[in-house]
Design a protein around this motif. Structure first.
Motif, PDB file in Angstrom:
ATOM      1  N   LEU A  18       0.928  -1.332   0.495  1.00  0.00           N
ATOM      2  CA  LEU A  18      -0.209   0.367  -0.240  1.00  0.00           C
ATOM      3  C   LEU A  18       0.805   1.203   0.306  1.00  0.00           C
ATOM      4  N   VAL A  19       1.874   0.904   0.430  1.00  0.00           N
ATOM      5  CA  VAL A  19       3.330   3.219   0.737  1.00  0.00           C
ATOM      6  C   VAL A  19       3.702   2.587  -0.129  1.00  0.00           C
ATOM      7  N   ALA A  57       9.408   2.553   9.542  1.00  0.00           N
ATOM      8  CA  ALA A  57      10.980   2.929   9.262  1.00  0.00           C
ATOM      9  C   ALA A  57      11.244   2.837   7.710  1.00  0.00           C
ATOM     10  N   MET A  58      10.985   1.383   7.499  1.00  0.00           N
ATOM     11  CA  MET A  58      10.466   0.970   6.309  1.00  0.00           C
ATOM     12  C   MET A  58       9.711   1.007   5.209  1.00  0.00           C
ATOM     13  N   ALA A  59       8.178   1.867   5.329  1.00  0.00           N
ATOM     14  CA  ALA A  59       7.301   3.082   5.066  1.00  0.00           C
ATOM     15  C   ALA A  59       8.296   4.308   4.754  1.00  0.00           C
ATOM     16  N   ASP A  60       8.749   4.891   6.153  1.00  0.00           N
ATOM     17  CA  ASP A  60       9.848   6.083   5.302  1.00  0.00           C
ATOM     18  C   ASP A  60      11.102   5.958   4.238  1.00  0.00           C
ATOM     19  N   ALA A  61      11.572   4.367   4.630  1.00  0.00           N
ATOM     20  CA  ALA A  61      13.116   4.668   4.039  1.00  0.00           C
ATOM     21  C   ALA A  61      12.237   4.840   2.423  1.00  0.00           C
ATOM     22  N   ALA A  62      11.116   3.564   2.186  1.00  0.00           N
ATOM     23  CA  ALA A  62      11.077   3.201   0.298  1.00  0.00           C
ATOM     24  C   ALA A  62      10.436   4.788  -0.006  1.00  0.00           C
ATOM     25  N   ALA A  63       9.643   5.959   1.024  1.00  0.00           N
ATOM     26  CA  ALA A  63       9.419   7.434   0.158  1.00  0.00           C
ATOM     27  C   ALA A  63      10.361   8.108  -0.233  1.00  0.00           C
ATOM     28  N   ARG A  64      11.186   8.109   1.429  1.00  0.00           N
ATOM     29  CA  ARG A  64      12.824   8.565   1.148  1.00  0.00           C
ATOM     30  C   ARG A  64      13.589   7.760   0.078  1.00  0.00           C
ATOM     31  N   ALA A  65      13.286   7.544  -0.702  1.00  0.00           N
ATOM     32  CA  ALA A  65      13.848   6.762  -1.769  1.00  0.00           C
ATOM     33  C   ALA A  65      13.779   7.108  -2.849  1.00  0.00           C
ATOM     34  N   ALA A  66      12.343   7.459  -2.882  1.00  0.00           N
ATOM     35  CA  ALA A  66      11.365   7.943  -4.048  1.00  0.00           C
ATOM     36  C   ALA A  66      11.676   9.374  -4.380  1.00  0.00           C
ATOM     37  N   GLU A 273      11.756  -3.232  -0.353  1.00  0.00           N
ATOM     38  CA  GLU A 273       9.799  -3.509  -0.629  1.00  0.00           C
ATOM     39  C   GLU A 273       9.535  -1.757  -1.345  1.00  0.00           C
ATOM     40  N   GLY A 274       9.563  -0.901  -1.151  1.00  0.00           N
ATOM     41  CA  GLY A 274       8.980  -0.189  -1.369  1.00  0.00           C
ATOM     42  C   GLY A 274       9.088   0.277  -3.319  1.00  0.00           C
ATOM     43  N   VAL A 275      10.469  -0.199  -3.488  1.00  0.00           N
ATOM     44  CA  VAL A 275      11.245   0.939  -4.416  1.00  0.00           C
ATOM     45  C   VAL A 275      11.313  -0.444  -5.606  1.00  0.00           C
ATOM     46  N   VAL A 276      12.018  -1.583  -5.373  1.00  0.00           N
ATOM     47  CA  VAL A 276      12.949  -1.797  -5.733  1.00  0.00           C
ATOM     48  C   VAL A 276      11.776  -3.291  -6.232  1.00  0.00           C
ATOM     49  N   LEU A 277      10.898  -4.093  -5.454  1.00  0.00           N
ATOM     50  CA  LEU A 277      10.240  -5.311  -5.660  1.00  0.00           C
ATOM     51  C   LEU A 277       9.028  -4.032  -5.850  1.00  0.00           C
ATOM     52  N   PRO A 278       8.138  -3.107  -6.801  1.00  0.00           N
ATOM     53  CA  PRO A 278       7.290  -2.406  -7.481  1.00  0.00           C
ATOM     54  C   PRO A 278       7.720  -2.994  -8.731  1.00  0.00           C
TER      55      PRO A 278
END
Length: 316
Positions: A18-19, A57-66, A273-278
Motif C-alpha cells: 500500500l505504501v 521505518a521501512m515505509a519512510d525509507a521507501a518514500a525517501r528513496a523515491a 520493498e517500496g521501490v525495487v519489488l514494485p
C-alpha cells in the motif's frame, strides 16, 4: 491535484504494498505522505509496537528513496476508522489512500468494515486501493518478504532483550546472541543478500536501466551491512570478556551498535520493498519469475527455520 496523502496501515503483510502504491501516486503530483500505523488497543503491547516501528521505518525509507516527503506515527484506540478520519483532519490531509482489506483479501470482495466507515465519514476524498492491485502475485516476492519479516523479528527480539536486561531483567545467553549474530551474517551472505544481488538485481538490470543507480546503491549497502555487523560482533566479543561490574556498559555498547545496524536495515528493506519489488513486478518477464521462484523458494524454508530457531533462543 492532491498535496498531502494519508496512508493508514496495519500489521498485515500488504502494508508495504500500500505504501508503494501511495508513493507512486504522490511522486508525480509532488505530494507528501503521512503514514499512520493503526493499532487496536488490545494489540498495543511491546511486540506489536516493535512491528509498527519496523513498518513505519521501512515505509519512510521507501518514500525517501523515491524522493517523496514522508512522516509516520503510530496511533492506538478502539475504533480504527475514527482514528483514521481524525488523523486526516488533524494533519490536514486532502486524500486518504486506504486498502480495501487488510491481510490477504481476495480481489472483488466486499469492502472491509473499516474502509467502508472511512468512506462514509472521511470528509475528504478517499482512494481505495483494490486487493487485486495490492496482492503479491509471485511466490518469489512472497518468499523475499517472508525472509525480510524473519530478519525483522530477530532484530526486534534481540534489541528488546537487551533493553530488558538494562532495565533489570535477564540478558539473553551468550549462545543465543552468538546464534543471532551468525544468522545475521548468513542473511547478509548467501542466505538472502547474495541471492538478491546475483539474481534479482541482475535480472532487473537486463530488463531496464531505470533502476541502475538504486541497485548500485543497494549493492553498496549490502557491503556496508557487513561492516556494521563486524562492529556488532566486536561489541559482543567484548561483552563476553567483561566481568559482572562492567557488563551494563558492555550491554549498552552492544545495544547502540545493534540499533545503528537496525536503522540501516530498515532503510535498506524500505528501499527494496517500496521501490525495487514494485519495479520488478512491472519489468520482469515470466521466465525471470520462474528463475527467481526456483532460487528463493528452494532456500526459503531454510531461512525461515533459521529465524525461528534464533528467535526461540533469544526468547528463552
Amino acid at each position: 491535484m492532491y498535496q498531502h496523502l494519508l496512508v493508514p496501515i496495519d500489521a498485515g503483510d500488504l502494508a508495504i504494498d500500500l505504501v508503494g502504491y501511495a508513493i507512486a501516486l504522490a511522486r508525480p503530483m509532488g505530494a507528501r505522505l503521512s503514514i499512520v500505523h493503526v493499532l487496536d488497543e488490545a494489540q498495543a503491547e511491546p511486540t506489536a509496537a516493535a512491528r509498527a516501528e519496523a513498518l513505519l521505518a521501512m515505509a519512510d525509507a521507501a518514500a525517501r528513496a523515491a524522493g517523496v516527503p514522508c512522516r509516520g506515527e503510530c496511533i492506538a484506540g478502539e475504533q480504527a476508522d475514527a482514528l483514521i478520519v481524525e488523523s486526516a483532519q488533524r494533519l490536514g490531509c486532502d486524500l486518504i489512500v486506504i486498502a480495501s482489506h487488510g491481510g490477504r483479501a481476495r480481489p472483488g470482495a466486499a469492502l472491509g468494515a473499516v474502509t467502508a466507515e472511512v468512506l462514509r465519514h472521511a470528509g475528504v476524498p478517499v482512494l481505495v486501493a483494490a486487493g487485486a492491485r495490492l496482492q503479491a502475485r509471485e511466490r518469489a516476492i512472497e518468499v523475499i518478504r517472508e525472509e525480510h519479516r524473519g530478519l525483522a523479528a530477530v532484530l526486534q527480539a534481540w534489541r528488546e532483550r537487551l533493553r530488558q536486561a538494562l532495565a533489570g531483567g535477564l540478558a539473553p545467553s551468550a549462545a543465543a546472541m552468538r546464534a543471532a549474530l551468525d544468522y545475521l551474517r548468513a542473511f547478509d551472505g548467501d542466505l538472502h543478500h547474495g541471492k538478491e544481488s546475483e539474481q534479482l538485481f541482475r535480472l532487473l538490470r537486463q530488463r531496464t536501466s531505470t533502476l541502475n543507480a538504486e541497485l548500485d546503491e543497494l549493492d553498496h549497502r549490502h557491503r556496508r551491512d557487513q561492516q556494521l555487523l563486524q562492529q556488532v560482533g566486536r561489541q559482543l566479543e567484548r561483552l563476553e570478556r567483561l566481568g559482572p561490574a562492567q557488563r551494563p556498559d558492555g550491554l549498552r555498547a552492544l545495544l547502540r551498535g545493534l540499533e545503528q545496524y537496525i536503522d540501516y536495515v530498515w532503510d535498506h528493506l524500505g528501499r527494496e520493498e517500496g521501490v525495487v519489488l514494485p519495479q520488478a513486478q512491472r519489468h520482469l518477464l515470466a521466465e525471470d519469475w520462474r528463475e527467481l521462484e526456483a532460487s528463493f523458494a528452494a532456500a526459503g524454508g531454510d531461512a525461515a527455520a533459521s529465524a525461528q530457531a534464533v528467535l526461540a533462543g533469544l526468547q528463552a
